[in-house]
Every structure is written in structure tokens, then in C-alpha cells.
Design a protein around this motif. Structure first.
Motif, PDB file in Angstrom:
ATOM      1  N   THR A 126       0.838  -1.205   0.000  1.00  0.00           N
ATOM      2  CA  THR A 126       0.000   0.000   0.000  1.00  0.00           C
ATOM      3  C   THR A 126       0.871   1.253   0.000  1.00  0.00           C
ATOM      4  OG1 THR A 126      -1.725  -1.167   1.240  1.00  0.00           O
ATOM      5  CG2 THR A 126      -1.828   1.222   1.221  1.00  0.00           C
ATOM      6  N   ALA A 127       1.917   1.231   0.830  1.00  0.00           N
ATOM      7  CA  ALA A 127       2.835   2.375   0.880  1.00  0.00           C
ATOM      8  C   ALA A 127       3.542   2.557  -0.459  1.00  0.00           C
ATOM      9  CB  ALA A 127       3.843   2.188   2.003  1.00  0.00           C
ATOM     10  N   PHE A 128       3.883   1.442  -1.118  1.00  0.00           N
ATOM     11  CA  PHE A 128       4.537   1.521  -2.426  1.00  0.00           C
ATOM     12  C   PHE A 128       3.603   2.124  -3.466  1.00  0.00           C
ATOM     13  CE2 PHE A 128       5.434  -0.301  -6.602  1.00  0.00           C
ATOM     14  CZ  PHE A 128       6.761   0.057  -6.776  1.00  0.00           C
ATOM     15  N   PHE A 135       6.249  12.017   3.198  1.00  0.00           N
ATOM     16  CA  PHE A 135       6.567  11.497   4.527  1.00  0.00           C
ATOM     17  C   PHE A 135       6.287  12.593   5.545  1.00  0.00           C
ATOM     18  CE2 PHE A 135       9.479  10.794   8.072  1.00  0.00           C
ATOM     19  CZ  PHE A 135       9.369   9.427   8.295  1.00  0.00           C
ATOM     20  N   GLY A 136       5.635  12.194   6.676  1.00  0.00           N
ATOM     21  CA  GLY A 136       5.284  13.226   7.639  1.00  0.00           C
ATOM     22  C   GLY A 136       5.325  12.766   9.080  1.00  0.00           C
ATOM     23  N   ILE A 137       4.786  13.589   9.947  1.00  0.00           N
ATOM     24  CA  ILE A 137       4.844  13.339  11.383  1.00  0.00           C
ATOM     25  C   ILE A 137       4.120  12.062  11.773  1.00  0.00           C
ATOM     26  CG2 ILE A 137       2.802  14.745  11.828  1.00  0.00           C
ATOM     27  CD1 ILE A 137       5.894  14.314  14.116  1.00  0.00           C
ATOM     28  N   TRP A 138       3.021  11.736  11.075  1.00  0.00           N
ATOM     29  CA  TRP A 138       2.277  10.525  11.431  1.00  0.00           C
ATOM     30  C   TRP A 138       3.078   9.265  11.138  1.00  0.00           C
ATOM     31  CZ3 TRP A 138      -1.201  10.650  14.866  1.00  0.00           C
ATOM     32  CH2 TRP A 138      -2.033  11.755  15.013  1.00  0.00           C
ATOM     33  N   ASP A 139       3.940   9.312  10.135  1.00  0.00           N
ATOM     34  CA  ASP A 139       4.837   8.175   9.881  1.00  0.00           C
ATOM     35  C   ASP A 139       5.764   7.957  11.068  1.00  0.00           C
ATOM     36  OD1 ASP A 139       4.306   7.380   6.978  1.00  0.00           O
ATOM     37  OD2 ASP A 139       4.661   9.536   6.775  1.00  0.00           O
ATOM     38  N   LEU A 140       6.264   9.058  11.633  1.00  0.00           N
ATOM     39  CA  LEU A 140       7.151   8.947  12.795  1.00  0.00           C
ATOM     40  C   LEU A 140       6.389   8.438  14.020  1.00  0.00           C
ATOM     41  CD1 LEU A 140       9.245  12.231  12.440  1.00  0.00           C
ATOM     42  CD2 LEU A 140       9.967   9.888  11.932  1.00  0.00           C
ATOM     43  N   VAL A 141       5.142   8.888  14.180  1.00  0.00           N
ATOM     44  CA  VAL A 141       4.328   8.422  15.307  1.00  0.00           C
ATOM     45  C   VAL A 141       4.105   6.919  15.209  1.00  0.00           C
ATOM     46  CG1 VAL A 141       2.025   8.516  16.341  1.00  0.00           C
ATOM     47  CG2 VAL A 141       3.180  10.634  15.684  1.00  0.00           C
ATOM     48  N   THR A 204       0.084  -2.207  14.049  1.00  0.00           N
ATOM     49  CA  THR A 204       0.656  -0.860  13.935  1.00  0.00           C
ATOM     50  C   THR A 204       1.230  -0.619  12.549  1.00  0.00           C
ATOM     51  OG1 THR A 204       1.179  -0.821  16.303  1.00  0.00           O
ATOM     52  CG2 THR A 204       2.368   0.727  14.900  1.00  0.00           C
ATOM     53  N   LEU A 205       1.928  -1.624  12.001  1.00  0.00           N
ATOM     54  CA  LEU A 205       2.541  -1.457  10.684  1.00  0.00           C
ATOM     55  C   LEU A 205       1.485  -1.119   9.628  1.00  0.00           C
ATOM     56  CD1 LEU A 205       5.559  -1.894   9.564  1.00  0.00           C
ATOM     57  CD2 LEU A 205       4.564  -3.884   8.423  1.00  0.00           C
ATOM     58  N   CYS A 206       0.273  -1.638   9.802  1.00  0.00           N
ATOM     59  CA  CYS A 206      -0.796  -1.366   8.845  1.00  0.00           C
ATOM     60  C   CYS A 206      -1.065   0.127   8.702  1.00  0.00           C
ATOM     61  CB  CYS A 206      -2.082  -2.072   9.269  1.00  0.00           C
ATOM     62  SG  CYS A 206      -2.011  -3.868   9.222  1.00  0.00           S
ATOM     63  N   PHE A 207      -0.806   0.879   9.759  1.00  0.00           N
ATOM     64  CA  PHE A 207      -1.127   2.310   9.721  1.00  0.00           C
ATOM     65  C   PHE A 207      -0.163   3.110   8.856  1.00  0.00           C
ATOM     66  CE2 PHE A 207      -3.785   0.938  13.166  1.00  0.00           C
ATOM     67  CZ  PHE A 207      -4.910   1.731  13.022  1.00  0.00           C
ATOM     68  N   PHE A 208       0.961   2.534   8.477  1.00  0.00           N
ATOM     69  CA  PHE A 208       1.783   3.191   7.459  1.00  0.00           C
ATOM     70  C   PHE A 208       1.009   3.253   6.147  1.00  0.00           C
ATOM     71  CE2 PHE A 208       5.494   2.075  10.163  1.00  0.00           C
ATOM     72  CZ  PHE A 208       6.141   3.306  10.152  1.00  0.00           C
ATOM     73  N   GLY A 209       0.301   2.155   5.840  1.00  0.00           N
ATOM     74  CA  GLY A 209      -0.533   2.147   4.635  1.00  0.00           C
ATOM     75  C   GLY A 209      -1.676   3.132   4.737  1.00  0.00           C
ATOM     76  N   VAL A 210      -2.244   3.249   5.935  1.00  0.00           N
ATOM     77  CA  VAL A 210      -3.322   4.216   6.165  1.00  0.00           C
ATOM     78  C   VAL A 210      -2.813   5.636   5.927  1.00  0.00           C
ATOM     79  CG1 VAL A 210      -4.805   5.235   7.936  1.00  0.00           C
ATOM     80  CG2 VAL A 210      -4.595   2.740   7.770  1.00  0.00           C
ATOM     81  N   SER A 215      -6.544   6.843   4.095  1.00  0.00           N
ATOM     82  CA  SER A 215      -7.841   6.238   4.411  1.00  0.00           C
ATOM     83  C   SER A 215      -7.637   5.013   5.293  1.00  0.00           C
ATOM     84  CB  SER A 215      -8.556   5.815   3.122  1.00  0.00           C
ATOM     85  OG  SER A 215      -9.697   5.039   3.425  1.00  0.00           O
ATOM     86  N   LEU A 216      -8.577   4.820   6.239  1.00  0.00           N
ATOM     87  CA  LEU A 216      -8.543   3.628   7.100  1.00  0.00           C
ATOM     88  C   LEU A 216      -8.988   2.374   6.374  1.00  0.00           C
ATOM     89  CD1 LEU A 216      -9.950   4.880  10.533  1.00  0.00           C
ATOM     90  CD2 LEU A 216      -7.770   3.706  10.181  1.00  0.00           C
ATOM     91  N   LEU A 217      -9.663   2.532   5.262  1.00  0.00           N
ATOM     92  CA  LEU A 217     -10.230   1.392   4.534  1.00  0.00           C
ATOM     93  C   LEU A 217      -9.164   0.734   3.671  1.00  0.00           C
ATOM     94  CD1 LEU A 217     -13.660   2.975   3.527  1.00  0.00           C
ATOM     95  CD2 LEU A 217     -13.127   1.535   5.509  1.00  0.00           C
ATOM     96  N   GLN A 218      -8.300  -0.062   4.313  1.00  0.00           N
ATOM     97  CA  GLN A 218      -7.200  -0.735   3.624  1.00  0.00           C
ATOM     98  C   GLN A 218      -7.332  -2.251   3.768  1.00  0.00           C
ATOM     99  OE1 GLN A 218      -5.197   1.076   1.731  1.00  0.00           O
ATOM    100  NE2 GLN A 218      -6.352   2.853   2.465  1.00  0.00           N
ATOM    101  N   TRP A 219      -7.297  -2.963   2.649  1.00  0.00           N
ATOM    102  CA  TRP A 219      -7.437  -4.414   2.689  1.00  0.00           C
ATOM    103  C   TRP A 219      -6.238  -5.083   3.345  1.00  0.00           C
ATOM    104  CZ3 TRP A 219      -3.917  -7.604   0.260  1.00  0.00           C
ATOM    105  CH2 TRP A 219      -3.057  -7.008  -0.674  1.00  0.00           C
TER     106      TRP A 219
END
Length: 274
Positions: A126-128, A135-141, A204-210, A215-219
Motif C-alpha cells: 500500500t505504501a509503495f 513522509f510526515g509526522i504521522w509516519d514517525l508516530v 501498527t505497521l498497517c497504519f503506514f498504509g493508512v 484512508s482507514l479502509l485498507q485491505w
């Protein structure tokens, strides 16, 4: 080539290797031995496909490598690479006919567990796909939370390691160790704090894709979900064995949360519940 295709080819090669190795050696713990390595390879496949020039993918690969190094170390010091098979497979073989166990080996131990190892790494896909997102602050969080859970699991494993070494020393001195299983530290709040942290890292790793997709809707949450179901099943089976060895484990189950850490219940609360 699409990095997802490369990851699928890698998945197929790993499955073939562990299946053939299990047939040759009659040892069915090969997936355990590659468990901490294969997801790291998948993450670097996606990071490499972006030319190692995408900060989000590079960070994902780095923290998963940290996860893999820590887990590999812990598995190695317990003798996981010495050729000793997981004791649970011997118990299952005793409950199945040979052909039944070999079917179980192929479809569950080899295929299904490797499917999960691939799926938990796919937030990197998803990130790819969304690598143009800055890249931003949420990635660091997200990275800090992931590393925090890695530290939590490290503490849990160290507490278990210290306890098992103390238990061995007590037996070597001719004494009966008491208690017979770890119940202090993080194990006072969860019967499997290591499993809790392991699952939490992959959720937690899933949230990099988010963050990347916005969007939270990630398969790709499916991988973390499948890992959770696997560890729940493993917990139930492992605890049934533990309880057959240590009858007092039932009291521990009544006091302490199975996975998610919670304050332990007091004896009087248990009596009321009964």
C-alpha cells in the motif's frame, strides 16, 4: 517488475523449501526458523522497488528489520536453530494418523503460515502504491509506536528467559522450583505479553498504509487479522498443554488476562465469579 509479484515468487520459493526440508528431516519447525527472516525480506523488496529512495518504505523496512533481529536472537538463544522440533507438533502427531499430519503439515504449517507471513508485510505494498504521499509526522508516530511494542516484547521475552534459567538452576540444585511458570513482571498482567506485543506490532505497521493512502479502509489489515487468529489458536492449544502439566495454571488463568494486559483479578473476585 511489480514488487508484489517478486514477493509472491519469494513466498512460493520459501514454501517449497520448508516443505521439502520437513519431508527430508521429518522436522516440522522450519517455518519457525524462517519466521523472523521472511517478512524482513518482503519489506526490503518493496523498499528496493522504490529505489531505497522513499523515506516511508525505508523506515518500514528498518523497523521490521529491528523486529526480525530481535526475534531471531531470542529464538536462537532458546535453541531454535539447533534442530529441535516444536514440542507441539509431536503431540499433534500422536493424535493424528501419519497421512493426516502430512496434509496438516502441507496446508497449515507450510502454506497457511507462509501466507500470513506474506500478508502481514503487505502494508508496504500500500505504501509503495502511494509512495508519492509525502513522509510526515504521522509516519514517525507509527514508527515510535511500533518500536515501543518491540521493546515491550523484548522485556517479556527477557523475563521468560530469566525465569527459565532460574528454574533450571533450581532443578540442578535438587530443589523443586516454585512457581513452576512465570507469573511476574509483564506476565502478571497478561498470560502472553509477548503474543500481545507481536500482534500489536503488525497492526501498527498497517497504519503506514493508512497514512500513505489517506484512508482507514485498507485491505492490508487482513494480514494482521490473520496473525491474530493464528496466535489465538496457538494460545488455546499451548495453554491446554500447560494446564495438563501444571494444574495450578487454572488459577493463573482465572486471575490474569489471556492476551491484552489488564490488572489481575483478586482471589475474592474469582470466588464471586465461581
Amino acid at each position: 517488475m511489480n514488487p508484489l509479484i517478486i514477493a509472491v515468487y519469494t513466498f512460493a520459493g520459501v514454501c517449497l523449501f520448508v516443505w521439502i526440508a520437513s519431508l527430508i528431516t521429518h522436522d516440522h519447525s522450519w517455518v519457525d526458523r524462517i519466521w523472523s527472516v521472511v517478512p524482513v525480506a518482503y519489506l526490503w523488496i518493496f523498499a528496493g522497488a522504490a529505489g531505497l529512495a522513499n523515506a516511508r518504505l525505508d523506515l518500514m523496512a528498518i523497523i521490521v528489520t529491528l523486529w526480525g533481529a530481535r526475534l531471531t536472537f531470542n529464538f536462537a538463544r532458546k535453541g531454535g536453530y539447533s534442530g529441535v522440533e516444536d514440542y507441539r507438533w509431536e503431540i499433534l502427531r500422536g493424535r493424528m494418523k501419519r497421512w493426516q499430519f502430512e496434509i496438516f503439515n502441507f496446508f497449515f504449517i507450510v502454506i497457511w503460515q507462509n501466507v500470513i507471513l506474506l500478508m502481514i508485510a503487505l502494508p508496504a505494498y500500500t505504501a509503495f502504491q502511494n509512495r508519492s504521499t509525502p513522509f510526515g509526522i504521522w509516519d514517525l508516530v507509527v514508527a515510535v509506536i511500533f518500536v515501543g511494542f518491540t521493546g515491550y516484547e523484548t522485556i517479556a521475552d527477557q523475563e521468560q528467559w530469566n525465569f527459565q534459567n532460574w528454574k533450571k538452576s533450581e532443578k540442578a540444585a535438587g530443589r523443586n522450583p516454585h512457581p513452576r511458570f512465570v507469573q511476574t513482571g509483564l506476565w502478571r498482567f497478561s498470560r502472553h505479553p509477548n503474543f500481545f506485543a507481536e500482534q500489536a506490532q503488525w497492526w501498527t505497521l498497517c497504519f503506514f498504509g493508512v497514512v500513505a493512502a489517506g484512508s482507514l479502509l485498507q485491505w492490508t489489515f487482513v494480514g494482521a487479522f490473520l496473525l491474530t487468529t493464528l496466535l489465538i489458536g496457538s494460545t488455546i492449544f499451548t495453554e491446554s498443554i500447560t494446564k495438563s502439566r501444571y494444574p495450578e495454571y487454572s488459577d493463573y488463568q482465572a486471575r490474569v488476562s489471556p492476551i491484552i494486559p489488564f490488572p489481575p483479578r483478586h482471589a475474592e473476585e474469582n470466588a464471586t465469579a465461581s
